[in-house]
Design a protein around this motif. Structure first.
Motif, short mmCIF file in Angstrom:
data_model
loop_
_atom_site.label_atom_id
_atom_site.label_comp_id
_atom_site.label_asym_id
_atom_site.label_seq_id
_atom_site.Cartn_x
_atom_site.Cartn_y
_atom_site.Cartn_z
N THR A 33 0.84 -1.20 0.00
CA THR A 33 0.00 0.00 0.00
C THR A 33 0.87 1.24 0.00
N TRP A 76 0.86 5.30 0.73
CA TRP A 76 0.14 6.34 1.47
C TRP A 76 0.84 7.68 1.24
N VAL A 130 -4.14 12.38 0.22
CA VAL A 130 -4.71 11.72 -0.95
C VAL A 130 -5.13 10.29 -0.58
N ARG A 131 -5.81 9.62 -1.51
CA ARG A 131 -6.28 8.26 -1.23
C ARG A 131 -5.13 7.26 -1.28
N ASN A 132 -5.19 6.28 -0.39
CA ASN A 132 -4.24 5.15 -0.43
C ASN A 132 -4.42 4.38 -1.73
N GLN A 133 -3.39 3.67 -2.11
CA GLN A 133 -3.54 2.74 -3.22
C GLN A 133 -2.83 1.44 -2.85
N LEU A 151 -0.77 8.21 -7.45
CA LEU A 151 -1.78 8.59 -6.45
C LEU A 151 -2.52 9.85 -6.90
N SER A 152 -3.77 9.94 -6.48
CA SER A 152 -4.55 11.14 -6.77
C SER A 152 -5.64 11.28 -5.73
N LYS A 153 -6.27 12.45 -5.68
CA LYS A 153 -7.35 12.71 -4.73
C LYS A 153 -8.61 12.07 -5.18
#
Ligand SMILES: [Cu+2]
Length: 193
Positions: A166, A168, A172-175, A191-193
């Motif tokens: 993951t 972080w 912004v959102r986790n991926q 990553l993006s919002k």
């Protein structure tokens, strides 16, 4: 005697398995500055917390470091190095407001400790200085890394196996992505919002 031989063989097999470890590396794009990448929970594995306490200092009216990553069970020491009083509180842990906590306010040279047993993101604040903020990430395994400013990261000594990694980044959102780690593995994130 026979039992001793068996023990030796078992230890040697264990060492052979443990030796199968490698590196997960990659780059985080879409955001600026440091990100964190970590291997999520590994079924059936728990990891001892380090005896040494990581320190989050409050110095020059800044939490230092801004991002700290610890394995669940780790005790963090919060230090005040400034000549003014600072406070430490968090409103939630892993999004759970019931795990919010206020450590209080204390003067220069003193520290307070807290043991983080639950995995999740801890947004730190000081109620004396509203502009101060930082993060502690409590994670399930010792396989994590903080990227450089350009987003490059490297997690070393990861035992061979299939995991979820993951990424972080603040705000912004986790991926999460699956990885089968064996030797050198590469996992990039955008990553993006
Ligand atoms: Cu403060």
């Amino acid at each position: 005697m026979k039992r001793n031989v068996l023990v030796v063989v078992a230890v040697m097999v264990g060492l052979t398995v443990a030796a199968g470890a490698g590196t997960i590396r990659g780059k985080i794009s879409g955001v600026a500055g440091e990100s964190v990448v970590y291997v999520d929970t590994i079924a059936g594995r728990t990891f001892p917390a380090p005896a040494q306490h990581p320190v989050v200092d409050q110095k020059s009216l800044i939490f230092q470091p801004h991002i700290t990553v610890v394995v669940a069970g780790t005790t963090v020491d919060f230090l005040n190095s400034d000549s003014v009083a600072h406070n430490v509180f968090w409103t939630s842990l892993g999004g759970n407001k019931k795990l919010g906590h206020n450590l209080g306010t204390w003067p220069q040279g003193e520290k307070r400790s807290f043991k983080f047993d639950t995995s999740g993101v801890v947004p730190l604040f000081c109620n004396v200085h509203p502009e101060m903020s930082a993060y502690i990430l409590v994670v399930a395994t010792p396989y994590f890394a903080i990227s450089d400013q350009a987003g490059n990261y490297k997690i070393e000594n990861v035992p061979d196996g299939s995991y979820t990694v993951t990424a972080w980044h603040e705000g912004v959102r986790n991926q999460s992505k699956p990885v089968t780690a064996s030797g050198e593995s590469k996992v990039d994130f955008t990553l993006s919002k």
